[in-house]
Design an enzyme around this catalytic site. Sequence first.
Site, PDB file in Angstrom:
ATOM      1  N   LYS A 115       0.258  -1.040  -0.322  1.00  0.00           N
ATOM      2  CA  LYS A 115       0.068   0.110   0.103  1.00  0.00           C
ATOM      3  C   LYS A 115       1.057   1.313   0.006  1.00  0.00           C
ATOM      4  CE  LYS A 115      -3.706  -2.155   2.665  1.00  0.00           C
ATOM      5  NZ  LYS A 115      -4.551  -2.720   1.485  1.00  0.00           N
ATOM      6  N   GLU A 199      -3.138   6.385   8.552  1.00  0.00           N
ATOM      7  CA  GLU A 199      -4.271   7.229   7.501  1.00  0.00           C
ATOM      8  C   GLU A 199      -5.089   7.808   8.072  1.00  0.00           C
ATOM      9  OE1 GLU A 199      -6.308   4.495   4.807  1.00  0.00           O
ATOM     10  OE2 GLU A 199      -4.273   5.043   3.867  1.00  0.00           O
ATOM     11  N   HIS A 234     -14.149  -5.026   7.962  1.00  0.00           N
ATOM     12  CA  HIS A 234     -13.302  -4.163   6.571  1.00  0.00           C
ATOM     13  C   HIS A 234     -13.917  -4.912   5.768  1.00  0.00           C
ATOM     14  CE1 HIS A 234     -12.384  -1.073   9.681  1.00  0.00           C
ATOM     15  NE2 HIS A 234     -11.706  -2.255  10.277  1.00  0.00           N
ATOM     16  N   ARG A 291      -5.636  -8.228  -9.933  1.00  0.00           N
ATOM     17  CA  ARG A 291      -6.350  -9.293 -10.206  1.00  0.00           C
ATOM     18  C   ARG A 291      -8.020  -9.429 -10.970  1.00  0.00           C
ATOM     19  NH1 ARG A 291      -9.587  -9.644  -4.984  1.00  0.00           N
ATOM     20  NH2 ARG A 291      -8.464  -7.996  -3.961  1.00  0.00           N
TER      21      ARG A 291
HETATM   22  P1  ADP Z   1     -12.027  -8.340  -2.907  1.00  0.00           P
HETATM   23  O1  ADP Z   1     -11.638  -6.552  -2.774  1.00  0.00           O
HETATM   24  O2  ADP Z   1     -11.522  -8.816  -4.392  1.00  0.00           O
HETATM   25  O3  ADP Z   1     -13.062  -8.148  -2.599  1.00  0.00           O
HETATM   26  P2  ADP Z   1     -11.541  -9.594  -0.609  1.00  0.00           P
HETATM   27  O4  ADP Z   1     -10.164  -7.999   0.219  1.00  0.00           O
HETATM   28  O5  ADP Z   1     -12.620  -9.926  -0.031  1.00  0.00           O
HETATM   29  O6  ADP Z   1     -10.719  -9.296  -2.195  1.00  0.00           O
HETATM   30  O7  ADP Z   1      -9.975 -10.729  -0.742  1.00  0.00           O
HETATM   31  C1  ADP Z   1     -10.012 -11.519  -1.949  1.00  0.00           C
HETATM   32  C2  ADP Z   1     -10.018 -13.299  -1.879  1.00  0.00           C
HETATM   33  O8  ADP Z   1      -8.857 -13.708  -1.779  1.00  0.00           O
HETATM   34  C3  ADP Z   1     -10.618 -13.128  -0.544  1.00  0.00           C
HETATM   35  O9  ADP Z   1     -10.447 -14.821  -0.487  1.00  0.00           O
HETATM   36  C4  ADP Z   1     -10.021 -13.227   1.112  1.00  0.00           C
HETATM   37  O10 ADP Z   1      -9.990 -14.334   1.851  1.00  0.00           O
HETATM   38  C5  ADP Z   1      -8.218 -13.376  -0.128  1.00  0.00           C
HETATM   39  N1  ADP Z   1      -7.454 -12.214   0.406  1.00  0.00           N
HETATM   40  C6  ADP Z   1      -7.310 -10.753   0.100  1.00  0.00           C
HETATM   41  N2  ADP Z   1      -6.491 -10.578   0.903  1.00  0.00           N
HETATM   42  C7  ADP Z   1      -5.698 -11.411   1.676  1.00  0.00           C
HETATM   43  C8  ADP Z   1      -4.326 -11.662   2.449  1.00  0.00           C
HETATM   44  N3  ADP Z   1      -3.359 -10.677   2.381  1.00  0.00           N
HETATM   45  N4  ADP Z   1      -4.373 -12.687   3.411  1.00  0.00           N
HETATM   46  C9  ADP Z   1      -5.156 -13.401   3.323  1.00  0.00           C
HETATM   47  N5  ADP Z   1      -5.693 -13.521   2.523  1.00  0.00           N
HETATM   48  C10 ADP Z   1      -6.007 -12.769   1.927  1.00  0.00           C
HETATM   49  P1  ADP Z   2      -7.915  -4.856   2.471  1.00  0.00           P
HETATM   50  O1  ADP Z   2      -6.282  -4.496   1.745  1.00  0.00           O
HETATM   51  O2  ADP Z   2      -7.353  -5.533   3.487  1.00  0.00           O
HETATM   52  O3  ADP Z   2      -8.447  -4.452   0.908  1.00  0.00           O
HETATM   53  P2  ADP Z   2      -7.781  -1.809   2.000  1.00  0.00           P
HETATM   54  O4  ADP Z   2      -7.089  -0.169   2.166  1.00  0.00           O
HETATM   55  O5  ADP Z   2      -8.832  -1.432   0.835  1.00  0.00           O
HETATM   56  O6  ADP Z   2      -7.813  -2.402   3.010  1.00  0.00           O
HETATM   57  O7  ADP Z   2      -9.432  -1.602   2.646  1.00  0.00           O
HETATM   58  C1  ADP Z   2     -10.492  -1.780   4.182  1.00  0.00           C
HETATM   59  C2  ADP Z   2     -11.910  -1.297   4.060  1.00  0.00           C
HETATM   60  O8  ADP Z   2     -11.085  -0.724   5.491  1.00  0.00           O
HETATM   61  C3  ADP Z   2     -12.428  -0.274   3.068  1.00  0.00           C
HETATM   62  O9  ADP Z   2     -13.319  -0.886   2.071  1.00  0.00           O
HETATM   63  C4  ADP Z   2     -13.142   0.755   4.382  1.00  0.00           C
HETATM   64  O10 ADP Z   2     -14.005  -0.101   4.949  1.00  0.00           O
HETATM   65  C5  ADP Z   2     -12.218   0.936   5.264  1.00  0.00           C
HETATM   66  N1  ADP Z   2     -10.823   2.026   5.355  1.00  0.00           N
HETATM   67  C6  ADP Z   2      -9.473   1.338   4.476  1.00  0.00           C
HETATM   68  N2  ADP Z   2      -8.674   3.230   4.668  1.00  0.00           N
HETATM   69  C7  ADP Z   2     -10.173   3.522   5.607  1.00  0.00           C
HETATM   70  C8  ADP Z   2      -9.809   4.605   6.040  1.00  0.00           C
HETATM   71  N3  ADP Z   2      -8.514   5.713   6.277  1.00  0.00           N
HETATM   72  N4  ADP Z   2     -10.724   5.148   7.167  1.00  0.00           N
HETATM   73  C9  ADP Z   2     -11.488   4.369   7.071  1.00  0.00           C
HETATM   74  N5  ADP Z   2     -12.495   3.303   6.579  1.00  0.00           N
HETATM   75  C10 ADP Z   2     -10.837   3.076   6.043  1.00  0.00           C
END
Ligand code: ADP
Ligand code: ADP
Length: 478
Positions: A115, A199, A234, A291
């Site tokens: 990130k 953040e 989340h 992906r």
């Molecule tokens: P999307 O943003 O496509 O909705 P998710 O955050 O729900 O994705 O993750 C998609 C899939 O990848 C899920 O099966 C989730 O458990 C897996 N996944 C994503 N990132 C990680 C991670 N860092 N560690 C373990 N599983 C992950």
């Molecule tokens: P991941 O890799 O686990 O998907 P993201 O950065 O995409 O992580 O964040 C996942 C979720 O966490 C977001 O969809 C939102 O609900 C929450 N989130 C992430 N960053 C913030 C932020 N700065 N403020 C509020 N909510 C956040």
Amino acid sequence: MKKLLIANRGEIACRIISTARKMGIRTVAVYSEADRYALHSSLADESYYIGPSPGSESYLKMSVIIDVALKAGANAIHPGYGFLSENAQFARLVNEAGLIWIGPSPEAIEVMGSKLAAKEAVKKFNVPLVPGTDYPISGVEEARSVVQKTGFPVLIKASAGGGGKGMRVLYEEKFLEESLQAAISEATSAFGDGSVFIEKYITNPRHIEFQILADQYGHTIHLLDRECSIQRRHQKVIEEAPSVALDEELRNEMGKAAIMVAKACGYTGAGTVEFILDEAKNFYFLEMNTRLQVEHPVTEMITGVDLVEQQIRIARGEKLPIQQESIRANGHAIELRVYAEDPFNDFLPSIARLQTYSLPSGEGVRVDNGYREGDEIPIYYDPMISKLITYGHTRQAAIERMKNAIDNYIILGIETTLPFGHFVMCHAAFINGEFDTHFVAKHFNEEAYRELYSNEAHIAARFTRWLTEKEKSKLTFE
Ligand code: ADP
Ligand code: ADP
Ligand code: MG
């Protein structure tokens, strides 16, 4: 491309097999011990055993999977999502073995997989970032000076985090040192990388993302937005396209920013740029997922584009045949992730055998499914069983179809997110489009559920369907 190996399992492996078949490409499945009789391996033209049930001993075994591909005479690998899909090293090994990798370059995966590296890359392109740091924080003094600028609450985030893991919200300075240390050690053990950053925690945000397609010749387009604000832990449970929060102007502006993000890392293939939208409708870049996204079907439903087909065409060097101007939202689509989880018990996994399993069907109903009646849901993997997607010419029509489809989706033996999905479709905040990422915390609990349905005529039918086995047996004996 004559033969494709799918390095994944469950619904996404089945989904990829169906497009490959449509394109006349033969398919090779791989399966672990727990998946010996899984749907995905029976759907493929050929399937190969790759190891014991834990992911680390099967679906994450890079060399084993590549060896199977070579032995089976496959000339391409599709990683799906999760598992090895965002592993740059795997992408490299696939290429080095002379196989086609269906995904972006290892370099693009590397940049966006962190990130922090991602923020660094996109900042030069004037893409708005959440206020905070774009470098790792290791000392508490450094953290203090950052929070002085951002103000509370803040989010301490793992650079290598994903799947909603590796984040903690902090409301006051008192716990700063403790939280920072805990976040660093958690990130180190969970992701093998202790880099964390800070953040500003945006209160009441919406999660809005854009689907990207980019070919190998610099042609990059977006396929509109998806709203993914209905989350637990989340992580998304319900998604829709398009988002009701955007007007045309904001949609264009965010779409352009998403394209810049993709260009910042020389992106090719299908990818997703995630943003967070605050209450004043300011948007900020969160991350890019390099992906196919779980929720890609809602985009397919409103644009008519098969995203897996485009991934395959781009990987084999074809030009993207779609122009930005021709992308229009036609109607509305909603997706419910059907998880083997108990929504009335903190969405904890509810893993057992699917005693009864019957899918809904009909116009505007699509189920991307990974299981059959009698299957055991393995404890080793993500507990998602399927995705239920409905389409309508209007949002209201898609909502009505979703309610009907949920009523006609019969799953006995485990708890699922189906009743939760029905609740959301009936809830005024969702219907009016006035919701954010805190929908579950604000509106959903067992009491609210019972109250909502107490006004409905078909309450009896609904309750007997969703009553737990335990409650049902009580009823019969009383
Ligand atoms: P999307 O943003 O496509 O909705 P998710 O955050 O729900 O994705 O993750 C998609 C899939 O990848 C899920 O099966 C989730 O458990 C897996 N996944 C994503 N990132 C990680 C991670 N860092 N560690 C373990 N599983 C992950
Ligand atoms: P991941 O890799 O686990 O998907 P993201 O950065 O995409 O992580 O964040 C996942 C979720 O966490 C977001 O969809 C939102 O609900 C929450 N989130 C992430 N960053 C913030 C932020 N700065 N403020 C509020 N909510 C956040
Ligand atoms: Mg994300």
